[in-house]
Design a protein around this motif. Structure first.
Motif, short mmCIF file in Angstrom:
data_model
loop_
_atom_site.label_atom_id
_atom_site.label_comp_id
_atom_site.label_asym_id
_atom_site.label_seq_id
_atom_site.Cartn_x
_atom_site.Cartn_y
_atom_site.Cartn_z
N GLU A 81 -21.83 39.11 -45.31
CA GLU A 81 -21.65 37.70 -45.67
C GLU A 81 -21.24 36.82 -44.48
O GLU A 81 -21.78 35.73 -44.30
N ALA A 82 -20.29 37.26 -43.67
CA ALA A 82 -19.78 36.42 -42.58
C ALA A 82 -20.87 36.11 -41.56
O ALA A 82 -21.05 34.95 -41.16
N LEU A 83 -21.62 37.12 -41.12
CA LEU A 83 -22.69 36.90 -40.16
C LEU A 83 -23.82 36.09 -40.79
O LEU A 83 -24.41 35.23 -40.14
N PHE A 84 -24.10 36.33 -42.05
CA PHE A 84 -25.12 35.56 -42.75
C PHE A 84 -24.81 34.07 -42.69
O PHE A 84 -25.65 33.26 -42.30
N TYR A 85 -23.59 33.69 -43.06
CA TYR A 85 -23.23 32.27 -43.06
C TYR A 85 -23.22 31.68 -41.66
O TYR A 85 -23.61 30.54 -41.45
N PHE A 86 -22.78 32.46 -40.67
CA PHE A 86 -22.82 31.99 -39.29
C PHE A 86 -24.26 31.76 -38.87
O PHE A 86 -24.60 30.74 -38.26
N ALA A 87 -25.15 32.71 -39.18
CA ALA A 87 -26.56 32.60 -38.80
C ALA A 87 -27.21 31.40 -39.48
O ALA A 87 -27.99 30.67 -38.86
N ARG B 207 -32.41 28.39 -37.67
CA ARG B 207 -33.30 27.97 -38.76
C ARG B 207 -33.88 29.17 -39.47
O ARG B 207 -34.97 29.63 -39.12
N LEU B 208 -33.17 29.65 -40.45
CA LEU B 208 -33.72 30.70 -41.31
C LEU B 208 -34.48 29.99 -42.43
O LEU B 208 -33.98 29.02 -43.00
N GLY C 239 -36.02 29.22 -46.09
CA GLY C 239 -35.41 29.33 -47.43
C GLY C 239 -35.65 30.72 -48.01
O GLY C 239 -34.76 31.30 -48.64
N TRP C 240 -36.86 31.25 -47.78
CA TRP C 240 -37.17 32.59 -48.28
C TRP C 240 -36.26 33.63 -47.64
O TRP C 240 -35.72 34.50 -48.32
N ASP C 241 -36.10 33.55 -46.30
CA ASP C 241 -35.25 34.51 -45.59
C ASP C 241 -33.81 34.44 -46.10
O ASP C 241 -33.17 35.47 -46.33
N GLN C 242 -33.31 33.23 -46.28
CA GLN C 242 -31.94 33.07 -46.77
C GLN C 242 -31.77 33.69 -48.16
O GLN C 242 -30.82 34.43 -48.41
N LYS C 243 -32.71 33.38 -49.04
CA LYS C 243 -32.63 33.90 -50.41
C LYS C 243 -32.76 35.43 -50.42
O LYS C 243 -32.03 36.12 -51.13
N PHE C 244 -33.67 35.95 -49.61
CA PHE C 244 -33.85 37.40 -49.52
C PHE C 244 -32.55 38.07 -49.07
O PHE C 244 -32.11 39.05 -49.66
N LYS D 35 -34.52 38.83 -35.67
CA LYS D 35 -34.55 37.40 -35.37
C LYS D 35 -33.12 36.89 -35.13
O LYS D 35 -32.87 36.16 -34.18
N VAL D 36 -32.20 37.29 -35.97
CA VAL D 36 -30.80 36.89 -35.82
C VAL D 36 -30.24 37.41 -34.50
O VAL D 36 -29.60 36.67 -33.75
N ILE D 37 -30.49 38.67 -34.20
CA ILE D 37 -30.02 39.26 -32.94
C ILE D 37 -30.58 38.49 -31.75
O ILE D 37 -29.87 38.12 -30.83
N ARG D 38 -31.87 38.22 -31.78
CA ARG D 38 -32.55 37.53 -30.68
C ARG D 38 -32.02 36.10 -30.51
O ARG D 38 -31.76 35.65 -29.41
N GLU D 39 -31.80 35.38 -31.60
CA GLU D 39 -31.39 33.98 -31.49
C GLU D 39 -29.92 33.76 -31.29
O GLU D 39 -29.51 32.76 -30.73
N LEU D 40 -29.09 34.69 -31.74
CA LEU D 40 -27.64 34.52 -31.59
C LEU D 40 -27.09 35.21 -30.36
O LEU D 40 -26.00 34.89 -29.93
N SER D 41 -27.83 36.14 -29.82
CA SER D 41 -27.32 36.93 -28.71
C SER D 41 -28.02 36.58 -27.41
O SER D 41 -29.23 36.45 -27.36
N ILE D 42 -27.21 36.46 -26.34
CA ILE D 42 -27.74 36.29 -25.00
C ILE D 42 -28.31 37.62 -24.54
O ILE D 42 -29.37 37.71 -23.97
#
Length: 166
Positions: A112-118, A123-124, A126-131, A157-164
């Motif tokens: 949950e915590a990483l989901f809300y941060f992401a 830009r996730l 709507g489908w990705d968020q709901k999934f 995608k989250v790893i790539r966009e949130l991580s340097i």
């Protein structure tokens, strides 16, 4: 941690908060600590195993690196996870383990915590968020092949966009 920490509270930290404060103030528009820290936002997070960094407070090595951006001066700084918790009041301890977990195994749930941060930082769809919301509590072993493939795609995608660097 509380975003409204005073300079005195920061001086009581184990890391060298005075040095952190001096460095942050040099890169800020305001010369007042309480105003200056409001200028900064967390942009990226990284979990490093190599090429470890040194925090602005002088603590070294830092494995969990947070890149912060000043919204008024456009300056960028790297600070450790501990200092970003104290400095910005963002409790990265709740999602750093999740980022480390999905980096190691992208079939795992990000939680949950990483989901809300992401959701706030990228830009996730709507489908990705709901999934992610619908399958967050599911273990990888209980997902269908198609669901697991979707989770891996989104996690990467989250790893790539949130991580340097991971």
């Amino acid at each position: 941690m509380d975003k409204n920490r005073t300079g005195e509270e920061l001086r009581n930290m184990r890391h060298e908060p005075k040095k952190l404060m001096e460095e942050i103030l040099k890169m800020s528009l305001s010369s007042d600590w309480d105003e200056a820290k409001e200028e900064w936002r967390l942009v990226y997070i990284s979990v490093l195993d190599e090429d470890l960094r040194t925090c602005l407070c002088g603590h070294s090595p830092i494995k969990e690196v947070c890149e912060i951006h000043n919204t008024k001066t456009n300056k960028v700084a790297e600070v450790g996870n501990v200092c970003v918790n104290h400095f910005l009041g963002i409790d990265t301890t709740s999602f750093m383990p999740a980022l480390r977990r999905i980096t190691k195994d992208p079939t795992k749930s990000m939680g949950e915590a990483l989901f809300y941060f992401a959701v706030c930082k990228m830009r996730l769809s709507g489908w990705d968020q709901k999934f992610l919301q619908n399958t967050m509590s599911n273990r990888a072993s209980s997902l269908s092949f198609k669901q697991e493939s979707s989770r891996v795609r989104i996690n990467k995608k989250v790893i790539r966009e949130l991580s340097i660097s991971t």
